[in-house]
Design a protein around this motif. Structure first.
Motif, PDB file in Angstrom:
ATOM      1  N   THR A 147       0.803  -1.232   0.000  1.00 55.84           N
ATOM      2  CA  THR A 147       0.000   0.000   0.000  1.00 55.84           C
ATOM      3  C   THR A 147       0.832   1.276   0.000  1.00 55.84           C
ATOM      4  OG1 THR A 147      -0.197  -0.121   2.415  1.00 55.84           O
ATOM      5  CG2 THR A 147      -1.967  -1.118   1.120  1.00 55.84           C
ATOM      6  N   ARG A 165      -6.374 -11.759  -3.568  1.00 59.31           N
ATOM      7  CA  ARG A 165      -5.917 -12.053  -2.215  1.00 59.31           C
ATOM      8  C   ARG A 165      -6.032 -10.864  -1.277  1.00 59.31           C
ATOM      9  NH1 ARG A 165      -3.166 -14.863  -5.835  1.00 59.31           N
ATOM     10  NH2 ARG A 165      -2.683 -17.062  -5.482  1.00 59.31           N
ATOM     11  N   THR A 166      -6.232  -9.670  -1.825  1.00 62.42           N
ATOM     12  CA  THR A 166      -6.306  -8.467  -0.993  1.00 62.42           C
ATOM     13  C   THR A 166      -7.651  -7.757  -1.091  1.00 62.42           C
ATOM     14  OG1 THR A 166      -5.176  -7.300  -2.797  1.00 62.42           O
ATOM     15  CG2 THR A 166      -3.832  -8.004  -0.939  1.00 62.42           C
ATOM     16  N   GLU A 168     -10.441  -8.271   0.250  1.00 57.62           N
ATOM     17  CA  GLU A 168     -11.139  -8.092   1.523  1.00 57.62           C
ATOM     18  C   GLU A 168     -10.401  -7.160   2.475  1.00 57.62           C
ATOM     19  OE1 GLU A 168     -13.732 -11.558   3.044  1.00 57.62           O
ATOM     20  OE2 GLU A 168     -11.931 -12.532   2.249  1.00 57.62           O
ATOM     21  N   SER A 169      -9.222  -6.721   2.087  1.00 59.26           N
ATOM     22  CA  SER A 169      -8.391  -5.889   2.963  1.00 59.26           C
ATOM     23  C   SER A 169      -8.933  -4.463   3.060  1.00 59.26           C
ATOM     24  CB  SER A 169      -6.959  -5.858   2.417  1.00 59.26           C
ATOM     25  OG  SER A 169      -6.223  -4.790   2.949  1.00 59.26           O
ATOM     26  N   GLN A 170      -9.166  -4.011   4.259  1.00 58.36           N
ATOM     27  CA  GLN A 170      -9.658  -2.642   4.462  1.00 58.36           C
ATOM     28  C   GLN A 170      -8.666  -1.619   3.950  1.00 58.36           C
ATOM     29  OE1 GLN A 170     -11.875  -1.222   8.056  1.00 58.36           O
ATOM     30  NE2 GLN A 170      -9.952  -0.164   8.495  1.00 58.36           N
ATOM     31  N   ILE A 171      -7.367  -1.847   4.180  1.00 56.67           N
ATOM     32  CA  ILE A 171      -6.388  -0.833   3.776  1.00 56.67           C
ATOM     33  C   ILE A 171      -6.287  -0.743   2.247  1.00 56.67           C
ATOM     34  CG2 ILE A 171      -5.065  -0.890   5.911  1.00 56.67           C
ATOM     35  CD1 ILE A 171      -3.040  -2.688   4.562  1.00 56.67           C
ATOM     36  N   HIS A 172      -6.543  -1.839   1.538  1.00 51.00           N
ATOM     37  CA  HIS A 172      -6.523  -1.770   0.076  1.00 51.00           C
ATOM     38  C   HIS A 172      -7.768  -1.065  -0.461  1.00 51.00           C
ATOM     39  CE1 HIS A 172      -3.320  -4.722   0.613  1.00 51.00           C
ATOM     40  NE2 HIS A 172      -2.913  -4.349  -0.590  1.00 51.00           N
ATOM     41  N   ARG A 173      -8.881  -1.226   0.216  1.00 49.19           N
ATOM     42  CA  ARG A 173     -10.078  -0.487  -0.166  1.00 49.19           C
ATOM     43  C   ARG A 173      -9.880   1.007   0.075  1.00 49.19           C
ATOM     44  NH1 ARG A 173     -14.903  -4.475   2.190  1.00 49.19           N
ATOM     45  NH2 ARG A 173     -14.299  -6.303   0.954  1.00 49.19           N
ATOM     46  N   ARG A 188     -12.695 -12.969  -5.030  1.00 50.72           N
ATOM     47  CA  ARG A 188     -11.788 -13.694  -4.156  1.00 50.72           C
ATOM     48  C   ARG A 188     -11.305 -14.983  -4.827  1.00 50.72           C
ATOM     49  NH1 ARG A 188     -14.385 -14.488   1.574  1.00 50.72           N
ATOM     50  NH2 ARG A 188     -15.172 -16.403   0.597  1.00 50.72           N
TER      51      ARG A 188
END
Length: 350
Positions: A147, A165-166, A168-173, A188
């Motif tokens: 990120t 793979r990312t 679901e990641s909050q920081i990637h959203r 996914r």
């Protein structure tokens, strides 16, 4: 005996150059900045249906040799021009490789392919390659995995992806909500598309999150939200392919229920192709046929392609065959050129 509780498992640290220093070394010209801004607008028009062309993101699974990648770009550029009435070609330029367990993590992390992790060198190679591609007039696509690394080259990217793979990641959203280009969210790895739809909704909102400034200092960012997010169907390791008309319909129903436009990109590789590169051809031709018959729900395709088809393993930290993937197997360039021209001919007859 040390009583330290900090960094007890950190073996070593190295200095990391700042994004501003790298940009000063390798600046983006005003002429190329205009090209990239125009590419981003054209891609956004495809996302929203204002441009009726089929967008095709095509290129190597991952970049391990900048010279071979630039040769690929130089060969792709005239093909992209020939098919431009029907297809918007975007060059896939992926520098980071997400790993299920361990393995080579991409050009930026390990440019010498030997586990030496010369990240500053990798960042320079990546930015230089993107500048060369911008000079050719090709829009570049990139997956944003780490990120913070986007600060070093995001100004040169016209389309971004958040991977399976990312997703679901909050920081990637949060990251996607502040990126300056259209961003696709892949379903996914198991095939679940709901998480990608949720990611689209989240990335369209404003967020606050900590990161690094262009100068390399810690800061808290507020984003405006990204209105150009979209869903990428890549199949599922458990659910199987999702490029067929029924799967596209289900995905579009989920998008409509979430009050999002029912338009998707189909990744013809990964679980959709069973990782057999030649299967991408039939998938792409089938979708182009549906589009030519009036189905506008698929606005884009993704293809994995390199100078030579197939893949190779590293031998003593070296890639023995020039222009062949060291990660997922790819289509060869000649097959790709033939496919793009075939898709263009079909789409031009609609």
């Amino acid at each position: 005996m040390s009583d330290s509780t900090a960094d007890v498992r950190i073996r070593k640290t190295r200095p990391l150059l700042s994004p501003a220093i790298l940009e000063d070394e390798l600046p983006l010209s005003e002429e190329n900045a205009v090209k990239i801004a125009n590419h981003r607008r054209a891609i956004a028009d495809c996302v929203h249906g204002r441009d009726s062309r089929l967008m095709v993101v095509v290129g190597p699974c991952s970049i391990h040799d900048p010279d071979a990648a630039l040769e690929y770009a130089e060969r792709l550029q005239p093909v992209a021009q020939r098919v431009s009435d029907a297809i918007l070609v975007v060059l896939r330029v992926y520098f980071e490789k997400p790993r299920t367990v361990v393995g080579w993590k991409g050009l930026i992390n390990d440019p010498d392919l030997d586990g030496s992790f010369q990240i500053n060198r990798g960042l320079r190679l990546a930015r230089r390659l993107l500048l060369d591609i911008a000079g050719l007039g090709l829009p570049a696509a990139n997956e944003f995995l780490d990120t913070t690394l986007g600060q070093y080259y995001a100004d040169l990217v016209s389309w971004g992806a958040i991977g399976a793979r990312t997703v679901e990641s909050q920081i990637h959203r949060e990251l996607a909500s502040g990126l300056s280009m259209p961003v696709g969210f892949k379903n996914r790895t198991d095939g679940n598309t709901r998480v990608a739809v949720d990611a689209m909704r989240a990335a369209r909102c404003s967020h606050w999150f900590p990161s690094l400034t262009h100068e390399g200092s810690p800061a808290i960012f507020e984003t405006a939200g990204n209105p150009d997010t979209h869903l990428v169907l890549r199949g599922g390791d458990q659910s199987g392919p999702n490029h067929d008309a029924e799967s596209v319909s289900k995905a579009c129903e989920a998008l409509t229920s979430a009050e999002l436009a029912p338009r998707v990109m189909v990744d013809c590789s990964h679980a959709n192709s069973g990782k057999i590169p030649e299967n991408q051809i039939g998938i792409a031709e089938s979708i182009a046929k549906r589009v030519s018959e009036g189905d506008k729900r698929v606005f884009a395709l993704m293809l994995e392609s390199h100078l030579l088809g197939g893949r190779q393993d590293l031998q003593d930290g070296k890639a023995g065959t020039y222009g062949q993937s060291i990660t997922d197997a790819c289509l060869g360039f000649e097959e790709t050129e033939t496919l793009l021209e075939s898709l263009s001919s079909r789409l031009m007859t609609q």
